[in-house]
Design a protein around this motif. Structure first.
Motif, PDB file in Angstrom:
ATOM      1  N   LEU A 113      75.879  38.978  34.743  1.00 36.70           N
ATOM      2  CA  LEU A 113      76.071  38.064  33.625  1.00 36.70           C
ATOM      3  C   LEU A 113      74.910  38.207  32.649  1.00 36.70           C
ATOM      4  O   LEU A 113      73.749  38.226  33.062  1.00 36.70           O
ATOM      5  N   TYR A 114      75.248  38.303  31.366  1.00 37.68           N
ATOM      6  CA  TYR A 114      74.233  38.479  30.321  1.00 37.68           C
ATOM      7  C   TYR A 114      74.444  37.468  29.204  1.00 37.68           C
ATOM      8  O   TYR A 114      75.575  37.194  28.808  1.00 37.68           O
ATOM      9  N   VAL A 115      73.335  36.927  28.708  1.00 35.50           N
ATOM     10  CA  VAL A 115      73.312  36.178  27.455  1.00 35.50           C
ATOM     11  C   VAL A 115      72.482  37.051  26.528  1.00 35.50           C
ATOM     12  O   VAL A 115      71.269  37.194  26.738  1.00 35.50           O
ATOM     13  N   GLY A 116      73.129  37.676  25.574  1.00 35.03           N
ATOM     14  CA  GLY A 116      72.453  38.702  24.773  1.00 35.03           C
ATOM     15  C   GLY A 116      72.064  39.839  25.697  1.00 35.03           C
ATOM     16  O   GLY A 116      72.893  40.359  26.441  1.00 35.03           O
ATOM     17  N   ASP A 117      70.779  40.209  25.704  1.00 26.06           N
ATOM     18  CA  ASP A 117      70.285  41.260  26.594  1.00 26.06           C
ATOM     19  C   ASP A 117      69.659  40.691  27.866  1.00 26.06           C
ATOM     20  O   ASP A 117      69.177  41.441  28.703  1.00 26.06           O
ATOM     21  N   ARG A 118      69.652  39.383  28.002  1.00 26.39           N
ATOM     22  CA  ARG A 118      69.019  38.718  29.146  1.00 26.39           C
ATOM     23  C   ARG A 118      69.933  38.775  30.363  1.00 26.39           C
ATOM     24  O   ARG A 118      71.057  38.270  30.340  1.00 26.39           O
ATOM     25  N   HIS A 119      69.439  39.386  31.451  1.00 24.65           N
ATOM     26  CA  HIS A 119      70.202  39.527  32.693  1.00 24.65           C
ATOM     27  C   HIS A 119      69.997  38.264  33.528  1.00 24.65           C
ATOM     28  O   HIS A 119      68.958  38.085  34.169  1.00 24.65           O
ATOM     29  N   ILE A 120      70.994  37.414  33.536  1.00 30.30           N
ATOM     30  CA  ILE A 120      70.901  36.098  34.165  1.00 30.30           C
ATOM     31  C   ILE A 120      70.751  36.194  35.686  1.00 30.30           C
ATOM     32  O   ILE A 120      69.989  35.440  36.294  1.00 30.30           O
ATOM     33  N   ASN A 121      71.453  37.153  36.323  1.00 29.15           N
ATOM     34  CA  ASN A 121      71.342  37.311  37.779  1.00 29.15           C
ATOM     35  C   ASN A 121      69.874  37.516  38.165  1.00 29.15           C
ATOM     36  O   ASN A 121      69.362  36.880  39.077  1.00 29.15           O
ATOM     37  N   LEU A 122      69.241  38.428  37.471  1.00 29.43           N
ATOM     38  CA  LEU A 122      67.843  38.755  37.746  1.00 29.43           C
ATOM     39  C   LEU A 122      66.939  37.554  37.490  1.00 29.43           C
ATOM     40  O   LEU A 122      66.030  37.279  38.270  1.00 29.43           O
ATOM     41  N   ASP A 123      67.206  36.814  36.417  1.00 29.03           N
ATOM     42  CA  ASP A 123      66.403  35.621  36.114  1.00 29.03           C
ATOM     43  C   ASP A 123      66.491  34.581  37.231  1.00 29.03           C
ATOM     44  O   ASP A 123      65.481  33.969  37.583  1.00 29.03           O
ATOM     45  N   GLN A 124      67.685  34.376  37.788  1.00 28.53           N
ATOM     46  CA  GLN A 124      67.828  33.392  38.865  1.00 28.53           C
ATOM     47  C   GLN A 124      66.977  33.774  40.077  1.00 28.53           C
ATOM     48  O   GLN A 124      66.336  32.929  40.688  1.00 28.53           O
ATOM     49  N   VAL A 125      66.958  35.053  40.409  1.00 26.88           N
ATOM     50  CA  VAL A 125      66.147  35.514  41.543  1.00 26.88           C
ATOM     51  C   VAL A 125      64.666  35.421  41.201  1.00 26.88           C
ATOM     52  O   VAL A 125      63.859  34.939  41.995  1.00 26.88           O
ATOM     53  N   ARG A 126      64.294  35.847  40.006  1.00 26.27           N
ATOM     54  CA  ARG A 126      62.891  35.854  39.577  1.00 26.27           C
ATOM     55  C   ARG A 126      62.303  34.441  39.572  1.00 26.27           C
ATOM     56  O   ARG A 126      61.140  34.237  39.896  1.00 26.27           O
TER      57      ARG A 126
END
Length: 185
Positions: A113-126
């Motif tokens: 899942l992306y909002v613009g270029d932001r990878h949401i999956n990765l953000d949740q883990v980070r």
């Protein structure tokens, strides 16, 4: 003798008809899965938990989607609410792109899942709001993000011994049965 031959022939025709019907069903399922591989663009209309949301696409269809490679705390676990709230803050009512990877055991789309270029999956883990599914998402970036979250005690890593969602589901198996009585994993 003739009646036995007629019975055998009619059984063969019946079996052939059933096989053709099964082939048509499998062809349709294959087509559905092929179609699901296309990116879904739309607006997030609900966030169920830290790794599941609903996207309303440009044609007005709703898609319940899971973040591929991420397993967030289950309802009833510590950090379930903060994980859901974190995801909601990032994506609710925003235009997203969802790149499907696979269908899960419940038939839901799993993908990136992306909002613009932001990878949401990765953000949740980070940010410490989900475990990295190493057997599914073998990207070093996810492993690094989880390690960083653990090392800095972010999100659920504030707990000394957080319980993985798949273990929690296994321990609370009765609560995770679908309508047909099968256990959801």
């Amino acid at each position: 003798m003739l009646s036995r031959s007629l019975i055998a022939v009619s059984l063969l025709f019946s079996l052939a008809g059933m096989l053709r019907a099964d082939d048509r069903y499998n062809d349709r399922r294959y087509e559905e899965r092929r179609i699901e591989r296309r990116a879904i663009r739309g607006r997030v209309v609900s966030v169920e938990d830290g790794d599941t949301c609903t996207v309303l696409d440009e044609a007005g269809r709703r898609h319940r989607v899971n973040l591929y490679g991420v397993d967030a705390p289950e309802h009833g676990q510590p950090y379930w609410s903060p994980a859901r709230d974190s995801l909601r803050e990032k994506i609710y009512n925003k235009e997203v792109r969802f790149d499907p990877v696979e269908l899960d055991s419940e038939g839901r789309n799993c993908g990136r899942l992306y909002v613009g270029d932001r990878h949401i999956n990765l953000d949740q883990v980070r940010e410490g709001y989900g475990w990295h599914h190493a057997e599914r998402e073998r990207v070093r970036e996810f492993a690094t993000a989880e390690k960083e979250a653990r090392d800095h005690h972010r999100g659920l890593w504030r707990d000394r011994e957080p319980v993985e969602p798949w273990k929690y589901r296994h321990e609370h198996r009765e609560a995770y049965r679908d309508r047909e009585g099968r256990v959801r994993e």
